[in-house]
Design a protein around this motif. Structure first.
Motif, short mmCIF file in Angstrom:
data_model
loop_
_atom_site.label_atom_id
_atom_site.label_comp_id
_atom_site.label_asym_id
_atom_site.label_seq_id
_atom_site.Cartn_x
_atom_site.Cartn_y
_atom_site.Cartn_z
N PRO A 152 41.22 173.60 36.90
CA PRO A 152 39.88 174.17 37.16
C PRO A 152 39.45 174.04 38.61
CG PRO A 152 39.86 172.88 35.14
CD PRO A 152 41.18 172.63 35.78
N PRO A 156 40.01 178.19 39.38
CA PRO A 156 38.90 178.40 38.44
C PRO A 156 38.86 179.81 37.87
CG PRO A 156 38.10 178.36 40.70
CD PRO A 156 39.54 177.95 40.75
N PHE A 159 40.20 180.27 34.24
CA PHE A 159 39.29 179.91 33.15
C PHE A 159 38.16 180.91 33.02
CE2 PHE A 159 41.52 176.14 34.43
CZ PHE A 159 41.77 175.48 33.25
N ALA A 160 37.68 181.41 34.17
CA ALA A 160 36.60 182.41 34.13
C ALA A 160 37.08 183.70 33.48
CB ALA A 160 36.09 182.67 35.54
N GLU A 165 35.61 177.24 29.04
CA GLU A 165 34.92 176.27 29.90
C GLU A 165 35.62 174.92 29.78
OE1 GLU A 165 30.70 174.18 29.55
OE2 GLU A 165 30.51 176.27 30.24
N LYS A 168 33.68 168.88 31.38
CA LYS A 168 32.99 168.44 32.59
C LYS A 168 33.43 167.05 33.00
CE LYS A 168 28.81 171.16 31.76
NZ LYS A 168 27.35 171.13 31.54
N ASP A 268 27.96 173.11 36.76
CA ASP A 268 28.97 174.04 36.25
C ASP A 268 30.35 173.41 36.43
OD1 ASP A 268 30.71 176.07 35.69
OD2 ASP A 268 29.78 177.55 37.02
N PRO A 269 31.15 173.31 35.37
CA PRO A 269 32.45 172.66 35.50
C PRO A 269 33.43 173.40 36.40
CG PRO A 269 32.23 173.69 33.35
CD PRO A 269 30.89 173.76 33.99
N LEU A 270 33.08 174.63 36.80
CA LEU A 270 33.96 175.38 37.68
C LEU A 270 33.43 175.44 39.11
CD1 LEU A 270 34.86 178.41 35.34
CD2 LEU A 270 36.24 176.39 35.85
N GLU A 271 32.42 174.63 39.43
CA GLU A 271 31.82 174.72 40.76
C GLU A 271 32.55 173.89 41.80
OE1 GLU A 271 28.44 171.19 40.34
OE2 GLU A 271 27.87 173.22 40.88
N LYS A 274 34.56 167.61 39.73
CA LYS A 274 35.00 167.10 38.43
C LYS A 274 34.74 165.59 38.38
CE LYS A 274 36.81 169.37 35.81
NZ LYS A 274 36.26 170.26 34.76
N GLY A 293 30.59 168.19 26.04
CA GLY A 293 29.77 168.54 27.20
C GLY A 293 29.66 167.43 28.21
#
Length: 388
Positions: A152, A156, A159-160, A165, A168, A268-271, A274, A293
């Motif tokens: 991720p 990323p 996954f998008a 998702e 996190k 956001d876990p893709l920002e 981690k 989550g």
């Protein structure tokens, strides 16, 4: 033809010398006067600084439509304040540090972005120098943590595109010395991310609200340095089960944990950030940390098996001079040893070689080192029990 008066040139020279001396004196006095004026101006400014009232530091919470600003003052309350003319209101965003006038609480200056000294003192590594090649005996764990944390960060878009998702937060648990911190550092080095290591007890502060503020600062720093991995070691220091009855200190620890949960819920876990946590006592953790989550992916880091012990010994001895050393045999007699204890065996073997005046390490040195480390382990278990 006129005849000059005798001695007139001699009389003129003293007058010219006197004029020259007076000019030089005027020049020196002028320079001295300029120096004194500079000193006077400096001291006037210093006196003005001493007489000026201090500014109050505050953090912007929200900018209102009429260009007034809601700020959280360092003195405690939230305030709705005006902005001094000349300050660009568009630069005022939530989280911006500003200075307030002591009388009218007007924003008079935008302060540079700074981090809490406690956060700056934490272990922060830009692209750690180790990779998965430095991790032994954790093949399946390496694959899993790379899939759920590493991919991720570096891809990323995968996954998008699929619409998945990723977790996190990931929790590593297992006995002490099995390589939880090493695995997290190696992952950061593998994906070329910033590694921010925090021992959970560093979040705990004696002042109310300080622990939660430090948590916010750590995540703000992580966002600035993304891609980044926040590694929280000894999570049970702040993540223990909540109880109804407790001291004010217990309640402050719980507030800190709630702030950590809020940070996990809010990004956001893709920002590019981690979170990896580690603990030796997963049985003590609050269930709220382990729900989906948050830390919803649990990866066990067990004691290494024989194959893993051979790999670990190989990693720690690759720069050593060995003679007739059978690592398979050493691995066979170190059943129950963690990665940290195997490293201690290698170090002790080196000390035995130095003590014997030899430039290389033999099998006998390793046998003696294993016995020494095993005796140390037994004494530690007698003193502290199994949770060490």
């Amino acid at each position: 033809m006129s005849i000059s008066e005798p001695g007139r040139g001699a009389r003129d020279r003293p007058e010219e010398d006197e004029i020259t001396m007076l000019k030089e004196r005027v020049r020196l006095l002028t320079m001295q006067n300029m120096s004194l004026e500079k000193d006077l101006d400096f001291y006037k400014k210093e006196v003005q600084k001493l007489l000026e009232p201090p500014y109050i530091e505050a953090m912007v919470l929200e900018v209102l439509p009429d260009d007034r600003v809601v700020v959280k003052s360092s003195t405690g309350p939230n305030l709705v304040v005006n902005v001094k003319a000349g300050i660009d209101v568009s630069r005022l965003r939530p989280g911006t540090s500003v200075a307030l006038n002591n009388r009218g609480s007007t924003i008079v200056e935008i302060l540079p972005s700074i981090h809490d000294p406690l956060v700056e003192a934490m272990e922060i590594e830009e692209r750690p120098p180790i990779t998965f090649k430095d991790v032994g005996g954790l093949e399946s764990q390496v694959r899993e943590i790379y899939e759920v944390v590493g991919l991720p960060l570096i891809k990323p878009e995968l996954f998008a595109e699929i619409g998945v998702e990723p977790p996190k937060g990931v929790l590593l648990y297992g006995p002490p010395g099995t390589g939880k911190t090493l695995l997290a550092r190696a992952l950061a080095g593998e994906v070329k991310a910033t590694f921010i290591r925090v021992v959970a007890s560093q979040f705990v502060n004696k002042f109310i609200g300080e622990g939660a503020r430090i948590v916010r600062e750590v995540f703000r720093l992580a966002r600035e340095k993304k891609p980044s991995i926040v590694f929280i070691d000894e999570l049970d220091a702040i993540g223990a089960r909540r109880v109804d009855i407790g001291t004010s200190g217990d309640r402050e620890v719980q507030r800190t944990m709630l702030q950590l949960l809020a940070e996990l819920d809010g990004f956001d876990p893709l920002e590019g950030v981690k979170v990896i946590a580690a603990t030796n006592r997963i049985d003590l953790l609050d269930p709220a940390l382990l729900r989906p989550g948050r830390f919803d992916r649990l990866i066990e880091i067990p004691l290494p098996d024989k194959k893993g012990r051979v790999e670990i010994l190989g990693i720690h001895t690759r720069n050593m001079k060995l003679k007739d050393v059978d690592l398979e045999e050493i691995a066979a007699i170190t059943e129950g040893f963690s990665g940290a204890e195997l490293k201690a065996v290698v170090t002790e073997a080196g000390f035995f070689a130095i003590r014997d005046g030899m430039s290389y390490v033999t099998q006998e040195h390793f046998i003696r080192a294993v016995d020494k480390v095993r005796n140390r382990m037994e004494k530690r278990r007698q003193l502290f029990g199994t949770h060490i």
